[in-house]
Design a protein around this motif. Structure first.
Motif, PDB file in Angstrom:
ATOM      1  N   MET A 228       0.853  -1.183   0.000  1.00 52.66           N
ATOM      2  CA  MET A 228       0.000   0.000   0.000  1.00 52.66           C
ATOM      3  C   MET A 228       0.896   1.242   0.000  1.00 52.66           C
ATOM      4  SD  MET A 228      -2.889  -1.165   2.775  1.00 52.66           S
ATOM      5  CE  MET A 228      -1.664  -1.314   4.077  1.00 52.66           C
ATOM      6  N   VAL A 229       0.509   2.218  -0.804  1.00 55.11           N
ATOM      7  CA  VAL A 229       1.240   3.489  -0.889  1.00 55.11           C
ATOM      8  C   VAL A 229       0.226   4.579  -0.571  1.00 55.11           C
ATOM      9  CG1 VAL A 229       2.671   4.984  -2.315  1.00 55.11           C
ATOM     10  CG2 VAL A 229       2.723   2.499  -2.675  1.00 55.11           C
ATOM     11  N   THR A 230       0.341   5.169   0.618  1.00 57.75           N
ATOM     12  CA  THR A 230      -0.636   6.140   1.082  1.00 57.75           C
ATOM     13  C   THR A 230       0.060   7.408   1.557  1.00 57.75           C
ATOM     14  OG1 THR A 230      -0.599   5.158   3.302  1.00 57.75           O
ATOM     15  CG2 THR A 230      -2.285   4.361   1.777  1.00 57.75           C
ATOM     16  N   PRO A 231      -0.602   8.565   1.464  1.00 56.53           N
ATOM     17  CA  PRO A 231       0.016   9.809   1.924  1.00 56.53           C
ATOM     18  C   PRO A 231       0.463   9.703   3.379  1.00 56.53           C
ATOM     19  CG  PRO A 231      -1.976  10.269   0.679  1.00 56.53           C
ATOM     20  CD  PRO A 231      -1.947   8.792   0.872  1.00 56.53           C
ATOM     21  N   ASP A 232       1.605  10.278   3.673  1.00 55.72           N
ATOM     22  CA  ASP A 232       2.138  10.262   5.031  1.00 55.72           C
ATOM     23  C   ASP A 232       1.404  11.313   5.860  1.00 55.72           C
ATOM     24  OD1 ASP A 232       3.564  10.165   7.352  1.00 55.72           O
ATOM     25  OD2 ASP A 232       5.520  10.550   6.460  1.00 55.72           O
ATOM     26  N   ARG A 233       0.693  10.871   6.870  1.00 58.10           N
ATOM     27  CA  ARG A 233      -0.093  11.795   7.690  1.00 58.10           C
ATOM     28  C   ARG A 233       0.789  12.685   8.560  1.00 58.10           C
ATOM     29  NH1 ARG A 233      -3.605   8.243  11.775  1.00 58.10           N
ATOM     30  NH2 ARG A 233      -4.243  10.306  12.434  1.00 58.10           N
ATOM     31  N   ARG A 234       2.054  12.344   8.715  1.00 56.43           N
ATOM     32  CA  ARG A 234       2.936  13.104   9.599  1.00 56.43           C
ATOM     33  C   ARG A 234       3.824  14.105   8.859  1.00 56.43           C
ATOM     34  NH1 ARG A 234       5.090   8.532  13.929  1.00 56.43           N
ATOM     35  NH2 ARG A 234       3.024   7.894  14.696  1.00 56.43           N
ATOM     36  N   GLY A 235       3.715  14.154   7.558  1.00 57.65           N
ATOM     37  CA  GLY A 235       4.555  15.089   6.835  1.00 57.65           C
ATOM     38  C   GLY A 235       4.435  14.912   5.343  1.00 57.65           C
ATOM     39  N   GLU A 236       5.381  15.487   4.628  1.00 60.55           N
ATOM     40  CA  GLU A 236       5.395  15.378   3.180  1.00 60.55           C
ATOM     41  C   GLU A 236       5.761  13.954   2.765  1.00 60.55           C
ATOM     42  OE1 GLU A 236       4.498  17.722   0.964  1.00 60.55           O
ATOM     43  OE2 GLU A 236       3.888  18.873   2.718  1.00 60.55           O
ATOM     44  N   GLY A 237       5.401  13.613   1.553  1.00 64.15           N
ATOM     45  CA  GLY A 237       5.767  12.305   1.034  1.00 64.15           C
ATOM     46  C   GLY A 237       4.716  11.248   1.291  1.00 64.15           C
ATOM     47  N   TYR A 238       5.161   9.991   1.241  1.00 70.89           N
ATOM     48  CA  TYR A 238       4.250   8.856   1.316  1.00 70.89           C
ATOM     49  C   TYR A 238       4.759   7.812   2.298  1.00 70.89           C
ATOM     50  CZ  TYR A 238       1.209  10.195  -2.535  1.00 70.89           C
ATOM     51  OH  TYR A 238       0.271  10.833  -3.309  1.00 70.89           O
ATOM     52  N   GLY A 239       3.822   6.985   2.731  1.00 71.36           N
ATOM     53  CA  GLY A 239       4.163   5.804   3.492  1.00 71.36           C
ATOM     54  C   GLY A 239       4.055   4.581   2.607  1.00 71.36           C
ATOM     55  N   LEU A 240       5.049   3.729   2.646  1.00 70.98           N
ATOM     56  CA  LEU A 240       5.042   2.456   1.928  1.00 70.98           C
ATOM     57  C   LEU A 240       4.899   1.359   2.970  1.00 70.98           C
ATOM     58  CD1 LEU A 240       8.162   3.025  -0.396  1.00 70.98           C
ATOM     59  CD2 LEU A 240       5.819   3.866  -0.713  1.00 70.98           C
ATOM     60  N   SER A 241       3.962   0.468   2.782  1.00 77.49           N
ATOM     61  CA  SER A 241       3.759  -0.575   3.780  1.00 77.49           C
ATOM     62  C   SER A 241       3.329  -1.880   3.134  1.00 77.49           C
ATOM     63  CB  SER A 241       2.705  -0.138   4.812  1.00 77.49           C
ATOM     64  OG  SER A 241       1.461   0.126   4.182  1.00 77.49           O
ATOM     65  N   PHE A 251      11.208  -3.394   3.205  1.00 75.82           N
ATOM     66  CA  PHE A 251      11.537  -1.991   3.004  1.00 75.82           C
ATOM     67  C   PHE A 251      12.858  -1.593   3.653  1.00 75.82           C
ATOM     68  CE2 PHE A 251       6.869  -1.969   2.384  1.00 75.82           C
ATOM     69  CZ  PHE A 251       6.867  -1.509   1.073  1.00 75.82           C
ATOM     70  N   SER A 252      13.448  -2.484   4.457  1.00 75.71           N
ATOM     71  CA  SER A 252      14.791  -2.178   4.954  1.00 75.71           C
ATOM     72  C   SER A 252      15.806  -2.201   3.812  1.00 75.71           C
ATOM     73  CB  SER A 252      15.199  -3.177   6.041  1.00 75.71           C
ATOM     74  OG  SER A 252      15.397  -4.473   5.510  1.00 75.71           O
ATOM     75  N   GLN A 253      15.444  -2.819   2.691  1.00 73.78           N
ATOM     76  CA  GLN A 253      16.334  -2.859   1.525  1.00 73.78           C
ATOM     77  C   GLN A 253      16.523  -1.484   0.877  1.00 73.78           C
ATOM     78  OE1 GLN A 253      15.469  -7.460  -0.021  1.00 73.78           O
ATOM     79  NE2 GLN A 253      14.662  -5.735  -1.180  1.00 73.78           N
ATOM     80  N   ILE A 254      15.618  -0.534   1.205  1.00 76.94           N
ATOM     81  CA  ILE A 254      15.719   0.784   0.575  1.00 76.94           C
ATOM     82  C   ILE A 254      16.126   1.870   1.569  1.00 76.94           C
ATOM     83  CG2 ILE A 254      14.070   0.178  -1.235  1.00 76.94           C
ATOM     84  CD1 ILE A 254      11.967   1.853   0.301  1.00 76.94           C
ATOM     85  N   GLU A 255      16.576   1.483   2.755  1.00 79.64           N
ATOM     86  CA  GLU A 255      16.839   2.476   3.803  1.00 79.64           C
ATOM     87  C   GLU A 255      17.959   3.444   3.446  1.00 79.64           C
ATOM     88  OE1 GLU A 255      17.979   0.658   7.442  1.00 79.64           O
ATOM     89  OE2 GLU A 255      19.442  -0.683   6.541  1.00 79.64           O
ATOM     90  N   THR A 256      18.842   3.067   2.507  1.00 82.67           N
ATOM     91  CA  THR A 256      19.951   3.968   2.145  1.00 82.67           C
ATOM     92  C   THR A 256      19.594   4.945   1.026  1.00 82.67           C
ATOM     93  OG1 THR A 256      20.834   2.328   0.591  1.00 82.67           O
ATOM     94  CG2 THR A 256      21.665   2.254   2.859  1.00 82.67           C
ATOM     95  N   HIS A 257      18.410   4.808   0.427  1.00 82.07           N
ATOM     96  CA  HIS A 257      18.015   5.745  -0.620  1.00 82.07           C
ATOM     97  C   HIS A 257      17.787   7.127  -0.008  1.00 82.07           C
ATOM     98  CE1 HIS A 257      17.455   1.954  -2.625  1.00 82.07           C
ATOM     99  NE2 HIS A 257      17.069   2.530  -3.752  1.00 82.07           N
ATOM    100  N   GLU A 258      18.184   8.161  -0.715  1.00 78.13           N
ATOM    101  CA  GLU A 258      18.133   9.500  -0.140  1.00 78.13           C
ATOM    102  C   GLU A 258      16.708   9.969   0.147  1.00 78.13           C
ATOM    103  OE1 GLU A 258      19.688  12.504  -2.658  1.00 78.13           O
ATOM    104  OE2 GLU A 258      18.676  11.795  -4.468  1.00 78.13           O
ATOM    105  N   GLU A 259      15.720   9.458  -0.581  1.00 78.80           N
ATOM    106  CA  GLU A 259      14.333   9.888  -0.338  1.00 78.80           C
ATOM    107  C   GLU A 259      13.702   9.184   0.860  1.00 78.80           C
ATOM    108  OE1 GLU A 259      14.611   9.410  -4.929  1.00 78.80           O
ATOM    109  OE2 GLU A 259      15.310   8.354  -3.131  1.00 78.80           O
ATOM    110  N   VAL A 260      14.371   8.181   1.389  1.00 74.51           N
ATOM    111  CA  VAL A 260      13.795   7.394   2.475  1.00 74.51           C
ATOM    112  C   VAL A 260      14.123   8.047   3.810  1.00 74.51           C
ATOM    113  CG1 VAL A 260      13.746   5.146   3.611  1.00 74.51           C
ATOM    114  CG2 VAL A 260      13.919   5.285   1.116  1.00 74.51           C
ATOM    115  N   ARG A 261      13.081   8.577   4.446  1.00 74.71           N
ATOM    116  CA  ARG A 261      13.247   9.233   5.739  1.00 74.71           C
ATOM    117  C   ARG A 261      13.360   8.213   6.869  1.00 74.71           C
ATOM    118  NH1 ARG A 261       9.188  12.201   5.239  1.00 74.71           N
ATOM    119  NH2 ARG A 261       7.654  11.190   6.605  1.00 74.71           N
ATOM    120  N   PHE A 262      12.653   7.093   6.716  1.00 73.96           N
ATOM    121  CA  PHE A 262      12.654   6.048   7.744  1.00 73.96           C
ATOM    122  C   PHE A 262      12.272   4.728   7.103  1.00 73.96           C
ATOM    123  CE2 PHE A 262       9.928   3.419  10.472  1.00 73.96           C
ATOM    124  CZ  PHE A 262      10.831   3.074  11.471  1.00 73.96           C
ATOM    125  N   ALA A 263      12.997   3.689   7.440  1.00 74.76           N
ATOM    126  CA  ALA A 263      12.639   2.333   7.029  1.00 74.76           C
ATOM    127  C   ALA A 263      12.799   1.431   8.244  1.00 74.76           C
ATOM    128  CB  ALA A 263      13.511   1.848   5.880  1.00 74.76           C
TER     129      ALA A 263
END
Length: 294
Positions: A228-241, A251-263
């Motif tokens: 599921m890709v839904t708007p992040d209620r806590r800020g800009e961007g999206y939540g991936l789950s 999603f820990s596989q993408i934790e080093t991508h610069e757009e990833v705020r938290f994984a």
């Protein structure tokens, strides 16, 4: 005709009569009397008679199920009140607690436990102090008026059930028109997943994920969707789950991508700053787990 009174049986209380009276108290704000009904009560449509009286007549506001035949569908007083409000079908579909409440009240604990798929002893373990206190305090009253704290809690419960079901129906209708389905194929991994995407909007702003699980189930896609890709209620961007904790994504596989705020280290969710659908799809692609790693 305006409702003037709610009557339910005296003695021990159960979830079905407590919740049925909670709905009616929220709707009408009138006193609840715990006593046997009279013939005059049953004949008076301004009096709701709940879980007692051996009459089911919603036109007369009588909601008892005890006279139903042994092989009747497992409808309790709560079911009948929800039907009269036009909320029963949605409640049965989206309130997981309703069917067990019906089974427990109409079939008894042994049969209910079998249908739920748990040991009989587990039913008692599922009762919380909230259940025990509210039902005991409700049972101890002969009359509850709006100034009574238990009555006020009942109105809150009834209000929350009604608001949940009515707002959920509105959200499901919205999602039907706005949800997008993405197929994400991972290059070199021979894997693909299905994701549900919701674009940002004022409708979703306060609670972007509300109703998403219910929507996927209502669409019969619970076996097809993995993410599921839904708007992040806590800020800009999206939540991936993950949907239903699908192990096909980490999603820990993408934790080093610069757009990833938290994984999350366990891989079930990530928060990203990008709003670009193309980039979101790329991040999903990079989170797909290889078959041999699953």
């Amino acid at each position: 005709m305006a409702i003037q009174l709610i009557v339910t049986h005296p003695g021990g209380a159960h979830k079905d009569d407590f919740l049925a009276c909670s709905l009616l108290a929220h709707l009408h704000g009138v006193p609840i009397q715990r006593r046997e009904p009279t013939e005059e009560d049953l004949a008076d449509p301004s009096i709701c008679v709940v879980d007692v009286g051996e009459v089911h007549d919603p036109e007369q506001n009588n909601f008892d199920h005890h006279q139903f035949p042994r092989d009747a569908p497992p409808l309790c007083a709560l079911s009948l009140v929800l039907q009269s409000m036009g909320l029963y079908d949605d409640a049965l579909s989206f309130c997981a607690w309703l069917r067990p409440a019906e089974w427990l009240d109409t079939l008894g604990p042994n049969e209910a436990a079998k249908l739920i798929g748990i040991p009989r002893a587990a039913l008692g373990a599922l009762n919380s102090p909230l259940d025990i206190t509210l039902l005991n305090r409700f049972s101890s009253q002969t009359e509850l008026r709006p100034e009574n704290p238990i009555y006020q809690v009942m109105c809150m419960v009834g209000e929350d059930i009604v608001n949940y079901l009515r707002s959920l129906r509105q959200r499901l209708d919205y999602l039907k028109s706005h949800a997008q389905y993405w197929t994400i194929e991972s290059e070199g991994k021979g894997e693909s997943i299905q994701a549900l995407f919701l674009e940002k909007s004022d409708t979703l702003a306060n609670d972007p994920s509300f109703g998403v699980y219910a929507f996927i189930e209502s669409e019969g896609k619970q076996d097809a969707i993995q993410a599921m890709v839904t708007p992040d209620r806590r800020g800009e961007g999206y939540g991936l789950s993950r949907y239903n904790d699908s192990q096909r994504l980490d999603f820990s596989q993408i934790e080093t991508h610069e757009e990833v705020r938290f994984a999350h280290k366990r891989g079930f969710v990530a928060k990203v700053t990008t709003n670009d659908p193309t980039r979101l799809k790329e991040l999903l692609k990079d989170a797909i787990v290889k078959s041999e790693a699953m």
